[in-house]
Design a protein around this motif. Structure first.
Motif, short mmCIF file in Angstrom:
data_model
loop_
_atom_site.label_atom_id
_atom_site.label_comp_id
_atom_site.label_asym_id
_atom_site.label_seq_id
_atom_site.Cartn_x
_atom_site.Cartn_y
_atom_site.Cartn_z
N ASN A 1 -12.02 -12.86 -4.52
CA ASN A 1 -10.81 -13.52 -4.04
C ASN A 1 -10.03 -12.61 -3.09
OD1 ASN A 1 -10.77 -15.92 -6.18
ND2 ASN A 1 -11.19 -14.01 -7.27
N LEU A 2 -9.76 -13.09 -1.89
CA LEU A 2 -8.96 -12.35 -0.91
C LEU A 2 -7.54 -12.89 -0.94
CD1 LEU A 2 -11.48 -12.32 2.10
CD2 LEU A 2 -11.28 -10.67 0.21
N HIS A 3 -6.58 -12.05 -1.32
CA HIS A 3 -5.19 -12.49 -1.46
C HIS A 3 -4.37 -12.32 -0.19
CE1 HIS A 3 -6.05 -10.66 -5.68
NE2 HIS A 3 -6.48 -11.90 -5.64
N ARG A 4 -4.93 -11.55 0.77
CA ARG A 4 -4.16 -11.14 1.95
C ARG A 4 -2.91 -10.38 1.47
NH1 ARG A 4 -4.76 -16.93 4.76
NH2 ARG A 4 -4.69 -17.48 2.56
N ASP A 5 -1.70 -10.70 1.99
CA ASP A 5 -0.52 -9.93 1.56
C ASP A 5 0.38 -10.73 0.62
OD1 ASP A 5 0.49 -11.78 3.31
OD2 ASP A 5 1.53 -10.35 4.61
N LEU A 6 -0.16 -11.80 0.01
CA LEU A 6 0.64 -12.65 -0.87
C LEU A 6 1.29 -11.86 -2.00
CD1 LEU A 6 1.62 -15.38 -2.03
CD2 LEU A 6 -0.61 -15.59 -3.16
N PHE A 7 0.48 -11.09 -2.74
CA PHE A 7 0.99 -10.40 -3.91
C PHE A 7 1.77 -9.13 -3.55
CE2 PHE A 7 -2.73 -12.66 -5.84
CZ PHE A 7 -1.98 -13.55 -6.61
N THR A 8 1.30 -8.41 -2.55
CA THR A 8 2.01 -7.18 -2.19
C THR A 8 3.39 -7.49 -1.64
OG1 THR A 8 0.87 -7.21 -0.04
CG2 THR A 8 -0.08 -5.83 -1.78
N GLN A 9 3.54 -8.62 -0.95
CA GLN A 9 4.86 -9.03 -0.46
C GLN A 9 5.72 -9.55 -1.60
OE1 GLN A 9 5.94 -8.34 2.49
NE2 GLN A 9 4.83 -9.36 4.14
N ALA A 10 5.17 -10.40 -2.44
CA ALA A 10 5.94 -11.01 -3.53
C ALA A 10 6.44 -9.97 -4.53
CB ALA A 10 5.10 -12.07 -4.24
N PHE A 11 5.61 -8.97 -4.83
CA PHE A 11 5.98 -7.97 -5.82
C PHE A 11 6.48 -6.67 -5.18
CE2 PHE A 11 3.11 -10.80 -8.12
CZ PHE A 11 3.83 -11.01 -9.30
N LYS A 12 6.62 -6.70 -3.84
CA LYS A 12 7.14 -5.54 -3.12
C LYS A 12 6.36 -4.27 -3.47
CE LYS A 12 11.84 -7.23 -2.25
NZ LYS A 12 11.37 -8.62 -2.19
N ILE A 13 5.06 -4.34 -3.28
CA ILE A 13 4.16 -3.21 -3.53
C ILE A 13 3.86 -2.52 -2.21
CG2 ILE A 13 1.93 -2.49 -4.45
CD1 ILE A 13 1.95 -5.06 -6.14
N GLY A 14 4.20 -1.25 -2.10
CA GLY A 14 3.99 -0.51 -0.87
C GLY A 14 5.19 -0.57 0.03
N PRO A 15 5.17 0.21 1.13
CA PRO A 15 6.28 0.21 2.08
C PRO A 15 6.53 -1.19 2.62
CG PRO A 15 4.77 2.01 2.54
CD PRO A 15 4.10 1.14 1.52
N GLN A 16 7.78 -1.53 2.83
CA GLN A 16 8.16 -2.85 3.29
C GLN A 16 8.37 -2.87 4.80
OE1 GLN A 16 8.23 -5.52 0.81
NE2 GLN A 16 7.10 -3.77 -0.01
N ALA A 17 8.62 -4.06 5.35
CA ALA A 17 8.84 -4.24 6.78
C ALA A 17 9.90 -3.25 7.28
CB ALA A 17 9.27 -5.67 7.06
N PRO A 18 9.72 -2.71 8.50
CA PRO A 18 8.81 -3.19 9.55
C PRO A 18 7.39 -2.63 9.46
CG PRO A 18 10.14 -1.43 10.42
CD PRO A 18 10.64 -1.66 9.02
N GLU A 19 7.08 -1.81 8.44
CA GLU A 19 5.71 -1.30 8.31
C GLU A 19 4.78 -2.44 7.90
OE1 GLU A 19 4.93 2.44 6.43
OE2 GLU A 19 7.08 2.90 6.31
N PRO A 20 3.52 -2.40 8.34
CA PRO A 20 2.58 -3.46 7.95
C PRO A 20 2.35 -3.48 6.44
CG PRO A 20 1.44 -1.66 9.08
CD PRO A 20 2.91 -1.41 9.24
N ALA A 21 2.26 -4.67 5.89
CA ALA A 21 2.08 -4.81 4.44
C ALA A 21 0.66 -4.46 4.03
CB ALA A 21 2.40 -6.23 4.02
N MET A 22 0.52 -3.88 2.85
CA MET A 22 -0.80 -3.70 2.28
C MET A 22 -1.37 -5.07 1.88
SD MET A 22 -0.83 -0.23 -0.03
CE MET A 22 0.30 -0.81 -1.29
N HIS A 23 -2.68 -5.15 1.79
CA HIS A 23 -3.34 -6.36 1.32
C HIS A 23 -3.95 -6.10 -0.07
CE1 HIS A 23 -3.85 -9.10 5.03
NE2 HIS A 23 -2.85 -8.27 5.24
N SER A 24 -4.34 -7.18 -0.73
CA SER A 24 -5.01 -7.05 -2.02
C SER A 24 -6.15 -8.05 -2.11
CB SER A 24 -4.02 -7.28 -3.18
OG SER A 24 -3.61 -8.63 -3.24
#
Length: 301
Positions: free
Chosen positions: A228-251
């Protein structure tokens, strides 16, 4: 071909059932040994490609954690709420503090990492979680309301996450094919999204974000694992990793339903004693050529 009644009579398996078709299984003795051998084989297989950080899961998860990803809009009738027998201290505000019987293992990974500001090029986590889904189907031994899922969750840079996810899934499928050569892979969507989420399911199929490993069983096909490719759905929703304006991590994740996998193998092999012996024989070590090929694939990351 095995029969559930025979396994029950031998006290190798017992069924936890409700009147409306919800079921779960308990495994004992040889069958439980086979269950543990399968889980260890999956861990060993994946560890040849990437080191995974292990964590545990709870049976319950906060409702708010699932609300962050719009879970209840996509799966309106699936979640099972856990509430105390005595509810005098229940919050007056609707759903505040509610606990849900966890529907998937990866949600525990993401809630554990919520708010982390660390960035990884590629990192893997793994856990064996107890999952619960309301999917009652009468006379269907593989549609479980309570089951365990071994999951490998990847986070990091998009291309590396997606590549390693495919490597792990291919490796898991190769492992299963050594036991059941007729195992095949197909594009899929999440059945538990329900009929009201046809658009979501069509998007999943079109983008190929979900692949399933399928084992033929009698007149049906049983999905035993998925990529399953989540793209940045979970990393954005749970604020995992540096936030904007840096590119979001994927999961992404690779997951296996352990009860389904074990019972599907048993349907092909027959007696639990033969299954356990076959597991030890086949899973002892991969053929040298296959192991070299898997390492070569993983080295491309």
């Amino acid at each position: 071909m095995f029969a559930l009644q025979d396994l029950q009579a031998r006290r190798l398996l017992s069924v936890v059932a409700s009147g409306n078709g919800l079921i779960g299984y308990r495994f004992c003795d040889t069958l439980h040994q086979a269950y543990e051998a399968l889980d260890q084989a999956l861990i060993n297989t994946m560890s040849r490609h990437i080191s995974a950080t292990a964590h545990s899961c709870t049976t319950l998860i906060e409702r708010q954690a699932l609300e962050k990803i719009g879970f209840f809009n996509k799966l309106p009738c699936i979640p099972m709420t856990a509430s105390p027998h005595a509810c005098s201290d229940h919050s007056e505000k609707e759903h505040e503090g509610d606990w849900i019987l966890s529907p998937s293992t990866c949600y525990h990974t993401f809630t554990h990492l919520a708010g982390s500001t660390e960035r990884w090029d590629l990192k893997c986590f793994t856990a064996l979680g107890h999952c619960h889904r309301y999917e009652p189907v009468l006379e269907e031994p593989t549609r479980l309301a309570s089951f365990t899922m071994r999951e490998f969750v990847l986070l990091g840079q998009q291309s590396q996450v997606e590549h390693m996810c495919q490597v792990l899934f291919d490796s898991g499928v190769a492992l299963i094919r050594r036991l059941v050569p007729s195992t095949f892979v197909k594009r899929a969507s999440d059945v538990f999204y329900g009929e009201s989420a046809q658009v979501t399911r069509k998007v999943q199929l079109a983008l190929g974000v979900k692949l399933e490993a399928v084992i033929p069983w009698r007149q049906r096909q049983v999905s035993v694992g998925s990529r399953n490719l989540h793209r940045d759905l979970f990393t954005q929703a749970f604020k995992i990793g540096p936030q904007a304006p840096e590119p979001a991590m994927h999961s992404a994740c690779v997951a296996f339903g352990m009860e389904r996998l074990l019972l599907s193998l048993l349907a092909q092999i027959g007696d639990p004693d033969r299954l356990l012996a076959h597991l030890h024989e086949v899973l002892g070590a991969p053929p040298a050529g296959q192991q070299a090929k898997e390492f070569e694939h993983a080295a491309l990351v």
